[in-house]
Design an enzyme around this catalytic site. Structure first.
Site, mmCIF file in Angstrom:
data_model
loop_
_atom_site.group_PDB
_atom_site.id
_atom_site.type_symbol
_atom_site.label_atom_id
_atom_site.label_comp_id
_atom_site.label_asym_id
_atom_site.label_seq_id
_atom_site.Cartn_x
_atom_site.Cartn_y
_atom_site.Cartn_z
ATOM 1 C CE1 TYR A 40 -8.565 1.084 9.292
ATOM 2 C CE2 TYR A 40 -8.938 2.053 11.464
ATOM 3 C CZ TYR A 40 -8.126 1.860 10.356
ATOM 4 O OH TYR A 40 -6.883 2.425 10.333
ATOM 5 C CB SER A 78 0.557 3.938 -4.858
ATOM 6 O OG SER A 78 -0.726 3.873 -4.273
ATOM 7 N N GLY A 95 0.820 -1.218 0.000
ATOM 8 C CA GLY A 95 0.000 0.000 0.000
ATOM 9 C C GLY A 95 0.842 1.251 0.000
ATOM 10 C CB ILE A 147 -1.755 9.525 10.183
ATOM 11 C CG1 ILE A 147 -1.288 8.717 11.409
ATOM 12 C CG2 ILE A 147 -0.573 9.917 9.308
ATOM 13 C CD1 ILE A 147 -0.296 9.414 12.300
ATOM 14 C CB SER A 193 -5.869 1.874 13.705
ATOM 15 O OG SER A 193 -6.753 2.848 14.238
#
Length: 247
Positions: free
Chosen positions: A156, A14, A12, A189, A143
């Site tokens: 999540y 990019s 992940g 973040i 997280s």
């Protein structure tokens, strides 16, 4: 810190946190494998920007929550470099904000598969080579909601709680082989993932943070550099809370 002899995979990567992590390691001399799964053009753009900096870099587009894709990527990496990554940073992840009752089975499975299975696949496929060389680093980007839960982010939070458990258990199993496994539990973040919130919502959140500010992708990258360095040679099985003191 010098990582010139290391082959580093950042999933992940990019954009956002992953891109910052990849940049940090490339800047320290590492050979970095970039990965993206949703926007091939953006991955190519990141790859070319790294090349223009003179970095040693390779890019692989594919959804690593699919075991066959992850396996194919590892075969490609080994064919290209003659070895597999010595440092694996499992950053690939997605979020979803909404009521649990509106979270369809498809949404649930997609979030858990992306956030948890991709980390499992990349770890499972690289650990045998780490065992052979008797060393390696795995860092899982998690997280704070995996620690305390978040309303309207049940899927999540669940995926990140599972990732934290995965990190701690795997660290105990691999410790005798000198393979260190740690996680970073990120707070707010500033990335595309948090851009869905209004300035008012962000301000209200910041009011609860003792350092009175949100974090940056560079903060996460710096923590990864530390955890992968000899400075953290006695650190494993830890979930580092990177939240400005919120929890």
């Amino acid at each position: 810190m010098n990582f010139s002899h290391e082959l580093v995979l950042v999933t992940g990567s990019s954009r956002g946190i992953g891109k910052a992590i990849a940049f940090a390691f490339a800047e320290k001399g590492a050979t970095v494998i970039l990965n993206g799964a949703t926007n091939e053009a953006r991955l190519k753009e990141t790859y070319e920007s790294f090349l223009n900096k003179g970095f040693k870099v390779y890019a692989y587009f594919g959804d690593l929550s699919d075991y066959n894709v992850a396996s194919s990527m590892m075969d490609t990496i080994k064919s290209h470099y003659g070895k597999l990554p010595s440092i694996v940073i499992n950053n690939a992840g997605i979020s979803h904000v909404g009521l649990f009752t509106d979270t369809t089975p498809e949404m649930w499975n997609k979030i858990l598969t992306t956030n948890l299975n991709s980390a499992y696949h990349c770890s499972y496929l690289t650990i045998p080579s780490m065992l052979q060389r008797e060393g390696g680093i795995i860092i899982n980007i998690s997280s704070i909601w995996g620690m305390v839960g978040a309303s309207c982010e049940v899927a999540y939070s669940t995926s990140k709680a599972a990732l934290n458990g995965f990190t701690k258990a795997l660290a105990k199993e691999l410790g005798p082989s000198h393979i260190r496994v740690n996680g970073i539990a990120c707070g707010w973040i500033d990335t595309d993932m948090t851009s869905c919130y209004t300035e008012e919502e962000k301000s209200a959140f910041v009011d609860e943070i003792p350092l009175c500010k949100t974090g940056s992708p560079q903060d996460v990258a710096n923590t990864c550099l530390y955890l992968a360095s000899p400075l953290a040679s006695y650190v494993t099985g830890q979930i580092i809370t990177l939240d400005g003191g919120l929890l």
